[in-house]
Design an enzyme around this catalytic site. Sequence first.
Site, mmCIF file in Angstrom:
data_model
loop_
_atom_site.group_PDB
_atom_site.id
_atom_site.type_symbol
_atom_site.label_atom_id
_atom_site.label_comp_id
_atom_site.label_asym_id
_atom_site.label_seq_id
_atom_site.Cartn_x
_atom_site.Cartn_y
_atom_site.Cartn_z
ATOM 1 N N ARG A 8 24.468 39.079 4.201
ATOM 2 C CA ARG A 8 23.790 38.193 5.158
ATOM 3 C C ARG A 8 23.212 36.971 4.450
ATOM 4 N NH1 ARG A 8 19.562 41.177 8.976
ATOM 5 N NH2 ARG A 8 18.269 40.989 7.120
ATOM 6 N N LYS B 18 19.188 33.858 8.471
ATOM 7 C CA LYS B 18 17.780 34.157 8.193
ATOM 8 C C LYS B 18 17.206 32.991 7.394
ATOM 9 C CE LYS B 18 15.247 38.411 7.469
ATOM 10 N NZ LYS B 18 14.913 38.768 8.857
ATOM 11 N N GLU C 1 16.461 37.653 21.522
ATOM 12 C CA GLU C 1 15.680 38.573 20.684
ATOM 13 C C GLU C 1 14.231 38.110 20.665
ATOM 14 O OE1 GLU C 1 16.351 38.493 16.438
ATOM 15 O OE2 GLU C 1 17.528 36.667 16.578
HETATM 16 C C1 LIG Z 1 15.054 39.764 9.853
HETATM 17 C C2 LIG Z 1 15.202 39.562 11.318
HETATM 18 C C3 LIG Z 1 15.500 40.636 12.201
HETATM 19 C C4 LIG Z 1 15.573 42.067 11.745
HETATM 20 O O1 LIG Z 1 16.609 42.312 10.859
HETATM 21 P P1 LIG Z 1 16.625 43.612 9.923
HETATM 22 O O2 LIG Z 1 17.803 43.383 9.058
HETATM 23 O O3 LIG Z 1 16.780 44.785 10.812
HETATM 24 O O4 LIG Z 1 15.321 43.625 9.202
HETATM 25 C C5 LIG Z 1 15.682 40.336 13.536
HETATM 26 N N1 LIG Z 1 15.575 39.078 14.014
HETATM 27 C C6 LIG Z 1 15.273 38.038 13.208
HETATM 28 C C7 LIG Z 1 15.154 36.681 13.795
HETATM 29 C C8 LIG Z 1 15.090 38.250 11.840
HETATM 30 O O5 LIG Z 1 14.786 37.209 11.054
#
Ligand SMILES: *Cc1c(COP(=O)(O)O)cnc(C)c1O
Length: 341
Positions: A82, A184, A220
Amino acid sequence: MDKKNIDWSSLGFGYIKTDKRYVSTFKNGAWDEGALIDDDMINMSECACVLQYAQTIFEGLKAYTTEKGDTVVFRPDLNAERLANSSRRMEMPVFPEDKFIEAVEQVVRANKAYVPPYGTGATLYLRPFMFGINPVIGVKPADEFQFRIFCTPVGPYFKGGAKPITIKVSDFDRAAPHGTGFIKAGLNYAMSLHAIVTAHKEGFDENMYLDAGTRTKVEETGGANFLFVTKDNKVVTPKSNSILPSITRRSLMIVAKEYLGLEVEEREVYFDEVKDFAECGLCGTAAVISPVGKIYDHGNEICFPSGMEEMGPITKKLYDTLTGIQMGRIEDRFGWVRVIK
Ligand SMILES: *Cc1c(COP(=O)(O)O)cnc(C)c1O
Protein backbone atom coordinates in the site's frame (compact mmCIF):
# COMPACT_ATOMS: atom_id res chain seq x y z
CA MET A 1 14.04 -9.65 27.47
CA ASP A 2 13.06 -7.25 30.24
CA LYS A 3 10.07 -5.10 29.41
CA LYS A 4 10.04 -1.38 30.18
CA ASN A 5 8.41 -0.38 33.41
CA ILE A 6 5.16 0.88 31.85
CA ASP A 7 1.62 0.53 33.19
CA TRP A 8 0.44 -1.11 29.94
CA SER A 9 -3.26 -1.19 30.69
CA SER A 10 -3.50 2.53 31.43
CA LEU A 11 -1.73 3.63 28.22
CA GLY A 12 -3.75 5.80 25.87
CA PHE A 13 -3.20 6.49 22.17
CA GLY A 14 -0.41 9.04 22.41
CA TYR A 15 3.19 9.38 21.33
CA ILE A 16 5.84 8.01 23.66
CA LYS A 17 9.41 8.18 22.44
CA THR A 18 11.05 4.75 22.22
CA ASP A 19 14.74 3.81 21.87
CA LYS A 20 15.27 3.29 18.13
CA ARG A 21 13.79 4.36 14.82
CA TYR A 22 14.66 3.40 11.22
CA VAL A 23 15.75 5.92 8.58
CA SER A 24 16.59 5.54 4.93
CA THR A 25 17.33 8.45 2.60
CA PHE A 26 16.67 8.67 -1.12
CA LYS A 27 19.18 10.91 -2.88
CA ASN A 28 20.65 11.08 -6.40
CA GLY A 29 18.06 8.58 -7.58
CA ALA A 30 18.72 5.80 -5.05
CA TRP A 31 17.89 4.65 -1.52
CA ASP A 32 20.81 4.32 0.87
CA GLU A 33 21.40 1.29 3.10
CA GLY A 34 19.11 2.50 5.90
CA ALA A 35 19.90 2.30 9.60
CA LEU A 36 18.48 2.34 13.10
CA ILE A 37 19.16 5.63 14.88
CA ASP A 38 18.57 7.17 18.32
CA ASP A 39 17.65 10.72 17.33
CA ASP A 40 13.92 11.34 17.14
CA MET A 41 14.31 14.88 15.75
CA ILE A 42 14.40 15.73 12.02
CA ASN A 43 16.41 18.66 10.71
CA MET A 44 15.24 20.10 7.41
CA SER A 45 15.04 23.24 5.29
CA GLU A 46 12.19 25.65 5.98
CA CYS A 47 11.37 25.15 2.30
CA ALA A 48 11.22 21.32 2.44
CA CYS A 49 8.62 19.98 0.01
CA VAL A 50 6.73 18.25 2.82
CA LEU A 51 6.27 21.56 4.66
CA GLN A 52 5.23 23.60 1.63
CA TYR A 53 3.29 21.12 -0.51
CA ALA A 54 2.49 18.25 1.88
CA GLN A 55 4.30 15.54 -0.06
CA THR A 56 3.99 12.87 2.62
CA ILE A 57 2.44 9.41 2.98
CA PHE A 58 2.25 6.93 5.85
CA GLU A 59 1.26 3.50 7.10
CA GLY A 60 0.14 2.09 10.43
CA LEU A 61 0.51 -1.40 11.89
CA LYS A 62 0.91 -3.03 15.26
CA ALA A 63 3.39 -5.41 16.91
CA TYR A 64 2.11 -7.39 19.87
CA THR A 65 2.70 -10.51 21.95
CA THR A 66 0.72 -13.67 21.22
CA GLU A 67 -0.63 -16.16 23.75
CA LYS A 68 2.48 -18.33 23.16
CA GLY A 69 4.76 -15.36 23.86
CA ASP A 70 5.86 -14.66 20.28
CA THR A 71 6.36 -11.08 19.13
CA VAL A 72 4.43 -10.69 15.87
CA VAL A 73 3.11 -8.25 13.27
CA PHE A 74 0.01 -8.72 11.12
CA ARG A 75 0.24 -8.81 7.28
CA PRO A 76 3.10 -6.26 6.93
CA ASP A 77 3.38 -7.22 3.24
CA LEU A 78 0.10 -5.39 2.63
CA ASN A 79 1.42 -2.24 4.32
CA ALA A 80 4.52 -2.44 2.10
CA GLU A 81 2.35 -2.80 -1.01
CA ARG A 82 0.00 0.00 0.00
CA LEU A 83 2.88 2.39 0.72
CA ALA A 84 4.28 1.59 -2.74
CA ASN A 85 0.87 2.44 -4.27
CA SER A 86 0.74 5.68 -2.29
CA SER A 87 4.28 6.55 -3.50
CA ARG A 88 3.34 6.12 -7.14
CA ARG A 89 0.30 8.41 -6.85
CA MET A 90 2.36 11.04 -4.99
CA GLU A 91 5.37 11.05 -7.36
CA MET A 92 7.61 9.60 -4.68
CA PRO A 93 10.16 6.80 -5.10
CA VAL A 94 8.95 3.34 -4.10
CA PHE A 95 10.65 1.95 -1.01
CA PRO A 96 11.34 -1.72 -1.89
CA GLU A 97 8.64 -3.93 -0.35
CA ASP A 98 11.06 -6.55 1.00
CA LYS A 99 13.18 -3.82 2.60
CA PHE A 100 10.03 -2.37 4.17
CA ILE A 101 9.33 -5.66 5.94
CA GLU A 102 12.98 -5.92 7.05
CA ALA A 103 12.83 -2.38 8.44
CA VAL A 104 9.62 -3.21 10.35
CA GLU A 105 11.38 -6.22 11.87
CA GLN A 106 14.46 -4.19 12.79
CA VAL A 107 12.38 -1.54 14.56
CA VAL A 108 10.38 -4.12 16.50
CA ARG A 109 13.52 -6.05 17.51
CA ALA A 110 15.32 -2.89 18.61
CA ASN A 111 12.32 -1.81 20.71
CA LYS A 112 11.24 -5.20 21.96
CA ALA A 113 11.14 -3.95 25.53
CA TYR A 114 8.24 -1.72 24.48
CA VAL A 115 6.12 -4.53 22.98
CA PRO A 116 3.36 -4.94 25.57
CA PRO A 117 2.91 -8.38 27.17
CA TYR A 118 0.06 -10.69 26.14
CA GLY A 119 -3.25 -10.03 27.83
CA THR A 120 -2.75 -6.31 28.51
CA GLY A 121 -4.68 -5.27 25.39
CA ALA A 122 -1.86 -2.84 24.62
CA THR A 123 0.28 -3.00 21.44
CA LEU A 124 3.34 -1.38 19.91
CA TYR A 125 2.06 0.87 17.14
CA LEU A 126 4.42 1.24 14.17
CA ARG A 127 4.32 4.30 11.97
CA PRO A 128 6.18 3.97 8.65
CA PHE A 129 6.18 7.22 6.66
CA MET A 130 7.91 8.95 3.78
CA PHE A 131 8.25 12.60 2.83
CA GLY A 132 9.98 14.97 0.43
CA ILE A 133 12.75 16.76 2.32
CA ASN A 134 14.71 18.99 -0.07
CA PRO A 135 13.75 22.66 -0.67
CA VAL A 136 11.06 23.10 -3.33
CA ILE A 137 9.41 26.44 -4.04
CA GLY A 138 8.18 26.09 -7.63
CA VAL A 139 5.48 23.42 -7.49
CA LYS A 140 7.05 20.07 -8.29
CA PRO A 141 7.90 16.84 -6.46
CA ALA A 142 10.95 16.73 -4.18
CA ASP A 143 13.96 14.72 -5.35
CA GLU A 144 15.25 13.82 -1.90
CA PHE A 145 13.12 11.76 0.47
CA GLN A 146 13.27 10.11 3.85
CA PHE A 147 11.56 6.85 4.68
CA ARG A 148 11.22 6.34 8.41
CA ILE A 149 9.59 4.02 10.90
CA PHE A 150 9.09 4.94 14.54
CA CYS A 151 7.04 3.08 17.11
CA THR A 152 5.11 3.97 20.22
CA PRO A 153 3.31 1.76 22.75
CA VAL A 154 -0.46 2.32 22.75
CA GLY A 155 -3.17 1.20 25.15
CA PRO A 156 -6.16 -1.04 24.54
CA TYR A 157 -8.52 0.73 22.15
CA PHE A 158 -11.61 -0.24 24.10
CA LYS A 159 -11.17 0.31 27.80
CA GLY A 160 -13.96 -1.57 29.56
CA GLY A 161 -15.54 -3.14 26.48
CA ALA A 162 -16.46 -1.95 23.01
CA LYS A 163 -19.42 0.43 23.34
CA PRO A 164 -21.22 1.29 20.10
CA ILE A 165 -20.61 4.79 18.81
CA THR A 166 -22.80 7.43 17.16
CA ILE A 167 -21.73 8.91 13.85
CA LYS A 168 -23.09 11.64 11.61
CA VAL A 169 -23.40 11.96 7.86
CA SER A 170 -20.88 14.70 7.13
CA ASP A 171 -21.60 17.84 5.15
CA PHE A 172 -17.96 17.80 4.09
CA ASP A 173 -16.35 15.55 1.50
CA ARG A 174 -13.34 13.35 2.17
CA ALA A 175 -12.15 12.40 -1.31
CA ALA A 176 -12.92 13.53 -4.86
CA PRO A 177 -13.94 10.93 -7.48
CA HIS A 178 -10.55 10.96 -9.22
CA GLY A 179 -8.57 12.25 -6.27
CA THR A 180 -6.38 10.70 -3.59
CA GLY A 181 -8.88 8.86 -1.37
CA PHE A 182 -7.39 5.44 -2.15
CA ILE A 183 -3.90 6.29 -0.85
CA LYS A 184 -2.71 6.85 2.70
CA ALA A 185 -1.54 10.45 2.38
CA GLY A 186 -1.31 13.09 5.09
CA LEU A 187 -3.24 15.48 2.86
CA ASN A 188 -6.42 13.39 3.23
CA TYR A 189 -6.17 13.83 6.98
CA ALA A 190 -5.27 17.55 6.89
CA MET A 191 -8.56 18.35 5.20
CA SER A 192 -10.55 16.03 7.48
CA LEU A 193 -9.50 17.83 10.67
CA HIS A 194 -12.14 20.56 10.44
CA ALA A 195 -14.84 17.96 9.76
CA ILE A 196 -13.92 15.79 12.74
CA VAL A 197 -13.56 18.74 15.13
CA THR A 198 -17.00 19.93 13.97
CA ALA A 199 -18.53 16.46 14.47
CA HIS A 200 -17.05 16.19 17.96
CA LYS A 201 -18.39 19.66 18.91
CA GLU A 202 -21.83 18.48 17.85
CA GLY A 203 -21.49 15.41 20.08
CA PHE A 204 -20.73 12.73 17.44
CA ASP A 205 -17.86 10.25 17.53
CA GLU A 206 -17.13 10.09 13.81
CA ASN A 207 -18.16 11.25 10.33
CA MET A 208 -19.70 9.10 7.65
CA TYR A 209 -18.56 10.46 4.30
CA LEU A 210 -20.69 9.93 1.21
CA ASP A 211 -19.28 9.86 -2.31
CA ALA A 212 -18.43 13.41 -3.30
CA GLY A 213 -19.80 13.04 -6.83
CA THR A 214 -23.43 12.17 -6.05
CA ARG A 215 -23.72 12.17 -2.25
CA THR A 216 -25.82 9.01 -2.48
CA LYS A 217 -23.30 6.26 -1.68
CA VAL A 218 -21.45 5.35 1.51
CA GLU A 219 -17.65 5.78 1.41
CA GLU A 220 -15.90 5.58 4.78
CA THR A 221 -15.09 7.61 7.88
CA GLY A 222 -11.95 9.74 8.27
CA GLY A 223 -9.83 6.71 9.11
CA ALA A 224 -11.86 3.50 8.96
CA ASN A 225 -13.85 1.46 6.40
CA PHE A 226 -17.46 0.36 6.89
CA LEU A 227 -18.76 -3.17 7.29
CA PHE A 228 -22.50 -3.79 7.35
CA VAL A 229 -24.41 -6.94 8.17
CA THR A 230 -27.77 -7.58 6.50
CA LYS A 231 -30.74 -9.04 8.37
CA ASP A 232 -29.95 -12.41 6.79
CA ASN A 233 -26.32 -12.28 7.97
CA LYS A 234 -24.60 -11.27 4.76
CA VAL A 235 -21.49 -9.12 5.29
CA VAL A 236 -21.43 -6.09 2.97
CA THR A 237 -18.69 -3.51 2.46
CA PRO A 238 -18.76 -0.46 0.15
CA LYS A 239 -16.78 -0.61 -3.09
CA SER A 240 -15.40 2.64 -4.47
CA ASN A 241 -12.08 3.76 -5.87
CA SER A 242 -11.96 6.70 -3.48
CA ILE A 243 -11.92 4.48 -0.37
CA LEU A 244 -8.62 3.62 1.35
CA PRO A 245 -8.26 -0.17 1.12
CA SER A 246 -8.17 -1.09 4.83
CA ILE A 247 -6.12 -4.20 5.59
CA THR A 248 -8.39 -4.92 8.56
CA ARG A 249 -11.51 -4.74 6.39
CA ARG A 250 -9.98 -6.96 3.69
CA SER A 251 -8.96 -9.48 6.37
CA LEU A 252 -12.42 -9.41 7.99
CA MET A 253 -14.10 -10.13 4.64
CA ILE A 254 -11.91 -13.24 4.31
CA VAL A 255 -12.65 -14.20 7.93
CA ALA A 256 -16.40 -13.83 7.25
CA LYS A 257 -16.26 -16.09 4.20
CA GLU A 258 -13.56 -18.63 5.05
CA TYR A 259 -13.80 -18.96 8.83
CA LEU A 260 -17.46 -18.16 9.48
CA GLY A 261 -18.98 -19.40 6.21
CA LEU A 262 -20.91 -16.18 5.68
CA GLU A 263 -21.84 -14.66 2.35
CA VAL A 264 -19.84 -11.51 1.60
CA GLU A 265 -20.34 -8.67 -0.87
CA GLU A 266 -18.09 -5.79 -1.85
CA ARG A 267 -20.33 -3.46 -3.83
CA GLU A 268 -21.67 0.06 -4.03
CA VAL A 269 -23.78 0.75 -0.94
CA TYR A 270 -26.42 3.45 -1.25
CA PHE A 271 -27.07 5.50 1.85
CA ASP A 272 -30.79 4.77 1.34
CA GLU A 273 -30.27 1.09 2.13
CA VAL A 274 -28.27 1.65 5.34
CA LYS A 275 -31.49 1.79 7.42
CA ASP A 276 -32.21 -1.82 6.41
CA PHE A 277 -28.94 -3.28 7.76
CA ALA A 278 -28.85 -5.13 11.08
CA GLU A 279 -25.31 -4.20 12.16
CA CYS A 280 -22.65 -1.65 11.31
CA GLY A 281 -18.98 -1.44 12.24
CA LEU A 282 -15.86 0.58 11.43
CA CYS A 283 -12.67 -1.30 10.57
CA GLY A 284 -9.09 -0.23 11.06
CA THR A 285 -5.84 -1.33 12.67
CA ALA A 286 -6.41 0.66 15.86
CA ALA A 287 -9.71 -0.86 17.00
CA VAL A 288 -10.12 -3.80 14.57
CA ILE A 289 -13.91 -3.12 14.63
CA SER A 290 -15.74 -0.28 16.38
CA PRO A 291 -19.44 -1.04 16.48
CA VAL A 292 -21.76 1.72 15.28
CA GLY A 293 -25.07 1.97 17.13
CA LYS A 294 -26.58 5.04 15.54
CA ILE A 295 -26.21 7.19 12.44
CA TYR A 296 -27.50 10.76 12.45
CA ASP A 297 -28.49 12.28 9.11
CA HIS A 298 -29.78 15.84 9.18
CA GLY A 299 -32.52 15.31 11.76
CA ASN A 300 -33.15 11.63 10.96
CA GLU A 301 -31.68 8.84 13.04
CA ILE A 302 -30.88 5.32 11.97
CA CYS A 303 -30.71 3.07 15.03
CA PHE A 304 -29.32 -0.39 14.38
CA PRO A 305 -31.16 -3.29 16.05
CA SER A 306 -27.90 -4.24 17.83
CA GLY A 307 -28.44 -1.13 20.01
CA MET A 308 -26.10 1.11 21.99
CA GLU A 309 -24.89 -1.38 24.59
CA GLU A 310 -23.05 -4.13 22.74
CA MET A 311 -21.57 -5.15 19.41
CA GLY A 312 -23.99 -6.90 17.10
CA PRO A 313 -23.66 -10.71 17.12
CA ILE A 314 -21.99 -11.07 13.69
CA THR A 315 -19.72 -8.09 14.34
CA LYS A 316 -18.68 -9.75 17.59
CA LYS A 317 -17.92 -13.06 15.85
CA LEU A 318 -15.82 -11.25 13.26
CA TYR A 319 -14.00 -9.32 15.97
CA ASP A 320 -13.36 -12.40 18.13
CA THR A 321 -12.16 -14.47 15.17
CA LEU A 322 -9.75 -11.90 13.76
CA THR A 323 -8.31 -10.96 17.16
CA GLY A 324 -8.12 -14.70 17.95
CA ILE A 325 -6.02 -15.28 14.80
CA GLN A 326 -3.84 -12.28 15.64
CA MET A 327 -3.23 -13.41 19.22
CA GLY A 328 -2.53 -17.02 18.26
CA ARG A 329 -5.68 -18.49 19.84
CA ILE A 330 -7.20 -19.47 16.46
CA GLU A 331 -5.36 -21.18 13.59
CA ASP A 332 -3.70 -18.75 11.17
CA ARG A 333 -4.78 -20.50 7.95
CA PHE A 334 -3.41 -17.92 5.55
CA GLY A 335 -0.03 -17.08 7.10
CA TRP A 336 -1.08 -13.57 8.13
CA VAL A 337 0.85 -13.47 11.40
CA ARG A 338 4.59 -12.89 11.02
CA VAL A 339 6.77 -13.88 13.96
CA ILE A 340 9.72 -11.59 14.69
CA LYS A 341 12.57 -13.60 16.18
C1 LIG B 1 -5.52 3.65 7.55
C2 LIG B 1 -6.91 3.92 7.10
C3 LIG B 1 -7.95 2.95 7.24
C4 LIG B 1 -7.75 1.64 7.95
O1 LIG B 1 -6.84 0.80 7.32
P1 LIG B 1 -6.15 -0.42 8.09
O2 LIG B 1 -5.17 -0.93 7.10
O3 LIG B 1 -7.22 -1.40 8.40
O4 LIG B 1 -5.54 0.15 9.32
C5 LIG B 1 -9.19 3.26 6.73
N1 LIG B 1 -9.45 4.44 6.13
C6 LIG B 1 -8.50 5.39 6.00
C7 LIG B 1 -8.85 6.68 5.35
C8 LIG B 1 -7.21 5.15 6.47
O5 LIG B 1 -6.27 6.10 6.34
